[in-house]
Design a protein around this motif. Structure first.
Motif, PDB file in Angstrom:
ATOM      1  N   SER A  86      20.190 -39.281  82.263  1.00  0.00           N
ATOM      2  CA  SER A  86      19.546 -39.726  81.025  1.00  0.00           C
ATOM      3  C   SER A  86      18.044 -39.641  81.168  1.00  0.00           C
ATOM      4  O   SER A  86      17.502 -39.963  82.216  1.00  0.00           O
ATOM      5  CB  SER A  86      19.913 -41.181  80.717  1.00  0.00           C
ATOM      6  OG  SER A  86      21.300 -41.326  80.630  1.00  0.00           O
ATOM      7  N   LEU A  88      14.732 -41.141  79.084  1.00  0.00           N
ATOM      8  CA  LEU A  88      14.327 -42.043  78.021  1.00  0.00           C
ATOM      9  C   LEU A  88      12.931 -42.557  78.296  1.00  0.00           C
ATOM     10  O   LEU A  88      12.424 -42.456  79.402  1.00  0.00           O
ATOM     11  CB  LEU A  88      15.319 -43.206  77.907  1.00  0.00           C
ATOM     12  CG  LEU A  88      15.662 -43.917  79.207  1.00  0.00           C
ATOM     13  CD1 LEU A  88      15.041 -45.277  79.240  1.00  0.00           C
ATOM     14  CD2 LEU A  88      17.164 -43.999  79.313  1.00  0.00           C
ATOM     15  N   GLN A  90      10.142 -44.925  79.242  1.00  0.00           N
ATOM     16  CA  GLN A  90      10.022 -46.122  80.051  1.00  0.00           C
ATOM     17  C   GLN A  90       8.834 -46.951  79.577  1.00  0.00           C
ATOM     18  O   GLN A  90       8.891 -48.167  79.535  1.00  0.00           O
ATOM     19  CB  GLN A  90       9.854 -45.737  81.520  1.00  0.00           C
ATOM     20  CG  GLN A  90       9.870 -46.906  82.460  1.00  0.00           C
ATOM     21  CD  GLN A  90       9.867 -46.442  83.907  1.00  0.00           C
ATOM     22  OE1 GLN A  90       9.432 -45.343  84.213  1.00  0.00           O
ATOM     23  NE2 GLN A  90      10.357 -47.286  84.785  1.00  0.00           N
ATOM     24  N   SER A  98      14.593 -40.644  71.254  1.00  0.00           N
ATOM     25  CA  SER A  98      14.907 -41.992  71.693  1.00  0.00           C
ATOM     26  C   SER A  98      15.671 -41.928  73.009  1.00  0.00           C
ATOM     27  O   SER A  98      15.467 -42.732  73.910  1.00  0.00           O
ATOM     28  CB  SER A  98      15.752 -42.726  70.654  1.00  0.00           C
ATOM     29  OG  SER A  98      15.007 -42.930  69.481  1.00  0.00           O
ATOM     30  N   SER A  99      16.569 -40.947  73.117  1.00  0.00           N
ATOM     31  CA  SER A  99      17.279 -40.723  74.374  1.00  0.00           C
ATOM     32  C   SER A  99      17.783 -39.289  74.421  1.00  0.00           C
ATOM     33  O   SER A  99      17.919 -38.620  73.401  1.00  0.00           O
ATOM     34  CB  SER A  99      18.450 -41.690  74.531  1.00  0.00           C
ATOM     35  OG  SER A  99      19.445 -41.402  73.575  1.00  0.00           O
ATOM     36  N   VAL A 101      20.734 -37.335  76.888  1.00  0.00           N
ATOM     37  CA  VAL A 101      21.728 -37.583  77.922  1.00  0.00           C
ATOM     38  C   VAL A 101      22.517 -36.301  78.201  1.00  0.00           C
ATOM     39  O   VAL A 101      23.089 -35.702  77.294  1.00  0.00           O
ATOM     40  CB  VAL A 101      22.713 -38.703  77.507  1.00  0.00           C
ATOM     41  CG1 VAL A 101      23.723 -38.971  78.614  1.00  0.00           C
ATOM     42  CG2 VAL A 101      21.976 -39.973  77.131  1.00  0.00           C
ATOM     43  N   ASP A 135      19.151 -37.989  70.797  1.00  0.00           N
ATOM     44  CA  ASP A 135      18.896 -38.907  69.698  1.00  0.00           C
ATOM     45  C   ASP A 135      17.414 -38.842  69.372  1.00  0.00           C
ATOM     46  O   ASP A 135      16.597 -39.468  70.030  1.00  0.00           O
ATOM     47  CB  ASP A 135      19.306 -40.327  70.091  1.00  0.00           C
ATOM     48  CG  ASP A 135      19.224 -41.290  68.921  1.00  0.00           C
ATOM     49  OD1 ASP A 135      19.011 -40.838  67.780  1.00  0.00           O
ATOM     50  OD2 ASP A 135      19.375 -42.507  69.163  1.00  0.00           O
TER      51      ASP A 135
END
Length: 145
Positions: A86, A88, A90, A98-99, A101, A135
């Motif tokens: 993942s 994302l 920090q 947003s993410s 994966v 996302d």
């Protein structure tokens, strides 16, 4: 006119089973997607359609051989264990997603660097993912396949 201040820091984590570990210190993480499509031609006309092949999702990451992350990744590679990666935010909010994966990843090669008297050695891991989800901050999430 003020210049932008890029303060975002990304975190890269791996999840194998129930354990999630931040991959650190990490030098690079490079995912790549190939949406295999080619035009369909005929003797009557060209570009009459498209032929879709399954997408491929590859990755490469270079990690400093400090701590236990290189050992964990090497064990995953040798055991043929699938895991998720993942990416994302920090810190900050400048990143597009947003993410991001990569799911069911497998490592296909591992290349440790030469150990020297200065600086930490690194190891580069390459592999592929069987599926992925992104996302974006605006718009709908998407997944492959």
């Amino acid at each position: 006119m003020s210049s932008p201040e890029w303060r975002t820091r990304l975190a890269v984590t791996l999840t194998a089973g129930d354990a999630t570990v931040t991959i650190t210190p990490i030098d690079t993480f490079t995912p790549s997607f190939s949406m295999n499509v080619e035009p369909l031609h005929s003797v009557e006309a060209s570009h009459i359609g498209a032929i879709f092949s399954p997408p491929t999702i590859n990755f490469s990451m270079t990690v400093k051989a400090i701590g236990d992350v290189v050992g964990r990744l090497t064990k995953l590679a040798l055991d043929g264990t699938t895991f998720d990666i993942s990416m994302l935010e920090q810190v900050g909010d400048d990143w597009t997603f947003s993410s991001f994966v990569l799911q069911n990843c497998l490592i296909t090669s591992a290349s440790p660097s030469t150990a020297t008297v200065t600086g930490a050695p690194t190891a580069t891991f390459s592999g592929f993912s069987l599926s992925a989800e992104v996302d974006p901050k605006t718009g709908e999430a998407s997944s492959v396949p």
